[in-house]
Design a protein around this motif. Structure first.
Motif, mmCIF file in Angstrom:
data_model
loop_
_atom_site.group_PDB
_atom_site.id
_atom_site.type_symbol
_atom_site.label_atom_id
_atom_site.label_comp_id
_atom_site.label_asym_id
_atom_site.label_seq_id
_atom_site.Cartn_x
_atom_site.Cartn_y
_atom_site.Cartn_z
ATOM 1 N N THR A 94 -5.270 -1.985 15.630
ATOM 2 C CA THR A 94 -4.419 -3.175 15.750
ATOM 3 C C THR A 94 -3.064 -2.774 16.310
ATOM 4 N N ASP B 281 -5.706 5.481 5.406
ATOM 5 C CA ASP B 281 -5.840 4.286 4.567
ATOM 6 C C ASP B 281 -6.792 3.315 5.277
ATOM 7 N N GLY C 255 -5.172 4.568 10.590
ATOM 8 C CA GLY C 255 -5.154 3.197 10.079
ATOM 9 C C GLY C 255 -3.751 2.876 9.591
ATOM 10 N N ASP D 227 -9.446 2.975 18.361
ATOM 11 C CA ASP D 227 -10.384 3.286 17.283
ATOM 12 C C ASP D 227 -10.543 4.807 17.203
ATOM 13 N N ILE D 228 -10.180 5.370 16.069
ATOM 14 C CA ILE D 228 -10.158 6.830 15.942
ATOM 15 C C ILE D 228 -11.562 7.451 16.013
ATOM 16 N N GLN E 241 -1.339 0.606 10.573
ATOM 17 C CA GLN E 241 -0.677 -0.713 10.581
ATOM 18 C C GLN E 241 -0.715 -1.382 9.201
ATOM 19 N N PRO E 242 0.288 -2.100 8.767
ATOM 20 C CA PRO E 242 1.522 -2.457 9.475
ATOM 21 C C PRO E 242 2.627 -1.396 9.408
ATOM 22 N N GLY E 243 2.369 -0.226 8.840
ATOM 23 C CA GLY E 243 3.335 0.850 9.017
ATOM 24 C C GLY E 243 3.992 1.427 7.776
ATOM 25 N N SER E 244 3.595 0.976 6.583
ATOM 26 C CA SER E 244 4.286 1.445 5.374
ATOM 27 C C SER E 244 4.127 2.954 5.148
ATOM 28 N N TRP E 245 2.901 3.440 5.303
ATOM 29 C CA TRP E 245 2.676 4.877 5.061
ATOM 30 C C TRP E 245 3.440 5.706 6.085
ATOM 31 N N ASP F 281 -4.058 3.138 15.081
ATOM 32 C CA ASP F 281 -4.688 1.923 14.541
ATOM 33 C C ASP F 281 -5.350 1.131 15.666
ATOM 34 N N SER G 116 0.820 -1.226 0.000
ATOM 35 C CA SER G 116 0.000 0.000 0.000
ATOM 36 C C SER G 116 0.849 1.269 0.000
#
Ligand SMILES: C[S@@+](CC[C@H](N)C(=O)[O-])C[C@H]1O[C@@H](n2cnc3c(N)ncnc32)[C@H](O)[C@@H]1O
Length: 197
Positions: free
Chosen positions: A71, A112, A45, A89-90, A47-51, A69, A21
């Protein structure tokens, strides 16, 4: 998350990103210059952290990245801006308070977030739309004047209303489908630039 080993999946692995992503943000950055050195960025959102990893590199050591996130999981940004993770949860006020306590104002808000899909196309789209509406509301409070928003949404019923809402508070609004977003996916990105404050 579908783990087809396509071009972007392999590229992400080679470049050390945990998810393909990242290229949905990278393409927007190349085309629209969303992120600038020194920016404070809120990644919803994350996770897993790419952005977050990518944003931290672009905004650099004078910037800041806050990721949220539902998660938990370790996110290593590997250089660039300091990174703070908020678990929760935002859409919940308590989580929004935690974000504000780290930094009350941002230059860029990226989201995302995707709802847990149920297989019911209409229900999933409505859930995604509700999340995007929350993101727009948060942007109204948290974005600095001139700030930008980049937010994933599943396109469908009522989507044009969301775009119209964004047009009321941003001077440039565009619906963007990055090349790395699978053609069969209903996801598109709402790009809203230059928040009127
Ligand atoms: C597609 S993933 C994000 C991938 C991420 N951008 C990256 O590049 O690594 C979507 C994330 O949104 C999160 N999410 C969904 N609803 C959320 C909510 N209400 N609050 C916070 N996170 C949420 C999910 O837990 C999931 O980790």
């Amino acid at each position: 998350m579908k783990q087809v080993q396509d071009f972007y999946f392999l590229k992400a692995r080679k470049e050390g990103y945990p998810a393909r992503s990242v290229y949905k943000l990278e393409e927007a950055q190349r085309k629209f210059s969303l992120l600038r050195p020194g920016d404070k960025v809120l990644d919803l959102g994350c996770q897993p952290g790419s952005w977050s990893m990518y944003a931290a590199r672009v905004v650099g050591v004078r910037g800041l990245v806050v990721g949220v996130d539902i998660t938990a999981g370790p996110i290593k940004t590997r250089g660039g801006a300091p990174f703070h993770f908020v678990l929760g949860d935002i859409t919940k006020e308590s989580v929004q308070e935690k974000v504000k306590s780290i930094c009350p104002r941002y230059q860029v808000l990226i989201s995302d977030m995707a709802p847990r899909t149920t297989g019911n196309r209409w229900a999933d789209q409505q859930q995604s739309l509700r999340l995007a509406e929350t993101v727009l509301e948060l942007a109204a409070d948290w974005l600095q004047p001139g700030g930008h928003l980049y937010c994933k949404v599943f396109e469908g019923e009522d989507f044009q209303e969301l775009v119209a809402t964004a047009r009321r508070s941003f001077s440039r609004v565009k619906v963007f489908k990055p090349k790395s977003s699978r053609a069969e996916s209903r996801e598109v990105f709402l790009l809203a630039m230059n928040h009127q404050g």
